[in-house]
Design a protein around this motif. Structure first.
Motif, PDB file in Angstrom:
ATOM      1  N   GLY A 153      55.379  49.282  43.984  1.00  0.00           N
ATOM      2  CA  GLY A 153      54.010  48.903  43.670  1.00  0.00           C
ATOM      3  C   GLY A 153      53.664  47.561  44.299  1.00  0.00           C
ATOM      4  O   GLY A 153      54.483  46.956  44.995  1.00  0.00           O
ATOM      5  N   CYS A 199      53.010  53.983  42.657  1.00  0.00           N
ATOM      6  CA  CYS A 199      51.793  53.187  42.474  1.00  0.00           C
ATOM      7  C   CYS A 199      51.228  52.763  43.838  1.00  0.00           C
ATOM      8  O   CYS A 199      50.770  53.602  44.591  1.00  0.00           O
ATOM      9  CB  CYS A 199      52.068  52.003  41.558  1.00  0.00           C
ATOM     10  N   TYR A 200      51.288  51.460  44.182  1.00  0.00           N
ATOM     11  CA  TYR A 200      50.802  51.074  45.512  1.00  0.00           C
ATOM     12  C   TYR A 200      51.516  51.886  46.590  1.00  0.00           C
ATOM     13  O   TYR A 200      50.910  52.270  47.602  1.00  0.00           O
ATOM     14  CB  TYR A 200      51.025  49.580  45.766  1.00  0.00           C
ATOM     15  N   GLN A 205      49.685  54.888  47.026  1.00  0.00           N
ATOM     16  CA  GLN A 205      48.381  54.659  47.665  1.00  0.00           C
ATOM     17  C   GLN A 205      48.539  54.429  49.163  1.00  0.00           C
ATOM     18  O   GLN A 205      47.775  54.964  49.976  1.00  0.00           O
ATOM     19  CB  GLN A 205      47.683  53.462  47.000  1.00  0.00           C
ATOM     20  N   ASP A 236      43.152  50.832  41.799  1.00  0.00           N
ATOM     21  CA  ASP A 236      42.845  51.801  42.859  1.00  0.00           C
ATOM     22  C   ASP A 236      43.437  53.160  42.510  1.00  0.00           C
ATOM     23  O   ASP A 236      44.326  53.264  41.671  1.00  0.00           O
ATOM     24  CB  ASP A 236      43.463  51.335  44.198  1.00  0.00           C
ATOM     25  N   SER A 239      49.631  51.059  35.735  1.00  0.00           N
ATOM     26  CA  SER A 239      49.126  49.705  35.958  1.00  0.00           C
ATOM     27  C   SER A 239      48.432  49.663  37.311  1.00  0.00           C
ATOM     28  O   SER A 239      49.015  49.285  38.307  1.00  0.00           O
ATOM     29  CB  SER A 239      50.290  48.717  35.935  1.00  0.00           C
TER      30      SER A 239
HETATM   31  N1  LIG Z   1      50.907  48.373  40.319  1.00  0.00           N
HETATM   32  C1  LIG Z   1      50.432  48.691  41.500  1.00  0.00           C
HETATM   33  O1  LIG Z   1      51.148  49.024  42.444  1.00  0.00           O
HETATM   34  C2  LIG Z   1      48.947  48.540  41.670  1.00  0.00           C
HETATM   35  C3  LIG Z   1      48.473  48.944  43.033  1.00  0.00           C
HETATM   36  C4  LIG Z   1      47.087  48.410  43.339  1.00  0.00           C
HETATM   37  N2  LIG Z   1      47.108  46.967  43.401  1.00  0.00           N
HETATM   38  C5  LIG Z   1      46.105  48.905  42.264  1.00  0.00           C
HETATM   39  O2  LIG Z   1      45.581  48.112  41.525  1.00  0.00           O
HETATM   40  O3  LIG Z   1      45.892  50.077  42.143  1.00  0.00           O
END
Ligand SMILES: NC(=O)CC[C@H](N)C(=O)O
Ligand SMILES: Nc1ncnc2c1ncn2[C@@H]1O[C@H](COP(=O)(O)OP(=O)(O)OP(=O)(O)O)[C@@H](O)[C@H]1O
Ligand SMILES: O=c1[nH]c(=O)c2[nH+]cn([C@@H]3O[C@H](COP(=O)(O)O)[C@@H](O)[C@H]3O)c2[nH]1
Ligand SMILES: [Mg+2]
Length: 536
Positions: free
Chosen positions: A53, A81-82, A85, A140, A137
């Motif tokens: 993430g 998570c990130y 993405q 995005d 958490s």
């Molecule tokens: N915890 C994360 O990896 C968050 C990923 C990205 N910053 C978001 O807010 O979606």
């Protein structure tokens, strides 16, 4: 050669937990920054790659990207998570900024059949949907999956909560399987490394000891080694390991900076004389540390001064040993990762005193044999090396000691008050039998018998503010002490301990009655995050 998993860190505060969980499944894994080169990725020899993430957003102009090689290696990839993405963004999908941030507990519904989630669920709904209890958490989310991906899980607010391209063995989850709040997290990471990456469980302690001993001997040769011994778990285990490798070539230096707990100096010396048969020199450096800390109130500045003075002491002591060429420290993996994440990667929350503070003039080379181990691995190593259980299962004590538990300026008077309050708290924790209560996310290896064992770390904090009290019909105007007790597996996240009120009451009474100068005791009920364990 162990099979190993490469974790690329985009700066999440919990990246190292991914490595912890993977190693818990018996598979070696390491964390590297996301911006390693394609060549590094190709030559690393990973059986699989995990993308962490991040606090960044893929929608920012200069958003961090995984090296292209990750998706060309032909090994499985898991995005978290990130990581999910950026996988979506890099492979032709689309990410958008959700209107609401989703933070905390969520229930996701597993969709379709995938090798990652098949058969894994926490409960089944009346309609027959398998559901997972997870921790989220993010702000995005993935709006469109890249071509050839299929939906693996969803929630009402995050319709694409997990996705997979099973031909390429690319998997991605919006939730965090690495935190204990995700109930099936360990099972999910276990499936990824065993079933999907095909790794065997070949990471274990006895093998590790013989490898480490050989490595230390080869590194050090006939030189002498100095080790910073704190009496804490890490440096004690490091001392035992290095002693096993090179015997009398090791000399330990125990620095009394005046910020130790009550009677700690004597205890450490006794313990090592009795238990380890290692040479230990005790250096009384109270005046030196206190002198440099006078007038300093900023927590980061205090940490840096303490780190600098430690190095100073080690330099002076090593100068007295003719053949000393190495400085050994009980630095462990979390110390390394937390301090590495400066600047564009993770945000630095605290500078640990023992990493990165070595000056140019430092003549000693560094020997840090625990550098790749997590705390519970260090404890297992200590037990395997024959150290007493009590030593190995002590609560950790930070190197800067009471220096970060006296808020603001450090003064000897404050330290003396705090030492006595802290000793009372610890004594009562040890004396109070533990009756198990259920705390989410906290399992223990052995069943605790008292509240010291039932907590991971407990201590008192000195607050340099005065409040009014009444004692013996007279007015008092004295300082405040805060009690802190937490339960955690990895010290990255922690719950405040639900100590019995009777115990808290007794500790408070004893401190106020026995420690003149303190007339008020409070209990800290903040978790980590958002608070940290130490107050500075
Ligand atoms: N915890 C994360 O990896 C968050 C990923 C990205 N910053 C978001 O807010 O979606
Ligand atoms: N008072 C001290 N004297 C000498 N070295 C110290 C002292 N305090 C800390 N150090 C050095 O700094 C390192 C990091 O401290 P840290 O508190 O993380 O580990 P530890 O004290 O060995 O174990 P624990 O985490 O269980 O307290 C120690 O391993 C040790 O090498
Ligand atoms: O050796 C150390 N040197 C340090 O500078 C340091 N700062 C925090 N800690 C310990 O790290 C764990 C997590 O603490 P925080 O939640 O306060 O960051 C807790 O166990 C803290 O006691 C330190 N240990
Ligand atoms: Mg310590």
């Amino acid at each position: 050669m162990h099979s190993k998993i490469l974790i690329l860190d985009f700066g999440s505060q919990v990246t190292q937990l991914i490595a912890r969980r993977v190693r818990d499944s018996g598979v070696f894994s390491e964390v590297y920054p996301y911006d390693v080169s394609d060549e590094f990725v190709r030559n690393y020899g990973a059986a699989g790659v995990i993308l962490s993430g991040s606090h960044s957003s893929t929608l920012e102009g200069d958003a961090p990207r995984a090296p292209d090689a990750v998706f060309e290696l032909g090994v499985p990839v898991l995005g978290i998570c990130y990581g999910m993405q950026t996988m979506a963004a890099q492979l032709g999908g689309k990410v958008e900024n959700g209107l609401v941030r989703e933070f905390g507990y969520a229930e996701v519904r597993a969709r379709s059949h995938t090798k990652l989630l098949d058969g894994i669920n926490d409960f089944v709904t009346d309609e027959g949907h398998g559901m997972l209890k997870v921790w989220m958490s993010h702000g995005d989310k993935v709006l469109e999956m890249p071509p050839s991906f299929k939906l693996m899980a969803s929630t009402p607010s995050c319709p694409i909560a997990a996705m997979a391209d099973e031909d390429k063995r690319f998997y991605a989850v919006q939730f965090h399987p690495e935190v204990t709040h995700t109930v099936q997290g360990k099972a999910i990471l276990g499936r990824f490394v065993h079933e999907i990456c095909g790794c065997k469980s070949d990471w274990n302690m006895p093998d590790y000891i013989s490898e480490a001993v050989e490595k230390i001997r080869a590194q050090v040769g006939t030189d002498d080694v100095i080790l910073g011994l704190s009496g804490g778990v890490d440096s004690s285990v490091a001392a035992a390991l290095i002693h096993r490798a090179i015997g009398d070539q090791l000399t330990c230096v125990f620095v009394d900076h005046g910020l130790l707990r009550l009677n700690e100096g004597q205890m450490v010396m006794d313990m090592f004389a009795k238990n380890l048969g290692v040479k230990v020199i005790r250096v009384d450096a109270e005046e030196q540390f206190m002198g440099h800390l006078a007038g300093v109130t900023d927590p980061e500045q205090k940490r840096k001064i303490i780190g600098r003075e430690f190095v100073e002491v080690f330099q002076v002591e090593s100068g007295k040993l003719v053949n000393a060429k190495w400085l050994a420290q009980g630095t462990i993996y979390p110390d390394v990762i937390e301090s590495a994440g400066k600047g564009k990667k993770g945000q630095t929350i605290k500078s640990h005193h023992n990493v990165g503070g070595l000056p140019e003039t430092m003549k000693l080379k560094l020997l840090e044999p625990l550098r790749e181990l997590f705390k519970d691995e260090v404890r297992k190593l200590g037990v395997a090396l024959g150290l007493p259980h009590d030593m190995v299962y002590r609560h950790p004590f930070p190197g800067p000691g009471l220096g970060v538990r006296i808020l603001g300026e450090v003064k000897k008077d404050y330290a003396d008050l705090l030492r006595r309050a802290d000793a009372i708290f610890i004594e009562e924790l040890r004396n109070t039998p533990y009756e198990p209560v259920v705390v989410p996310g906290f399992d223990q290896d052995s069943v605790p018998t008292n509240w010291y064992e039932a907590t991971s770390q407990a201590f008192a904090v000195f607050l340099p503010v005065k409040s009014v009290g009444v004692m013996g019909d007279g007015r008092t105007y004295e300082y405040v002490v805060a009690l802190r007790a937490v339960q955690t597996q990895d010290f990255m996240t922690a719950h405040w301990a639900h100590l019995p009120h009777a115990l808290l009451g007794k500790v408070s009474n004893r401190i106020i009655n026995e420690v003149r100068g303190i007339n008020r005791v409070v209990y800290d009920i903040s978790g980590k995050p958002p608070a940290t364990i130490e107050w500075e």
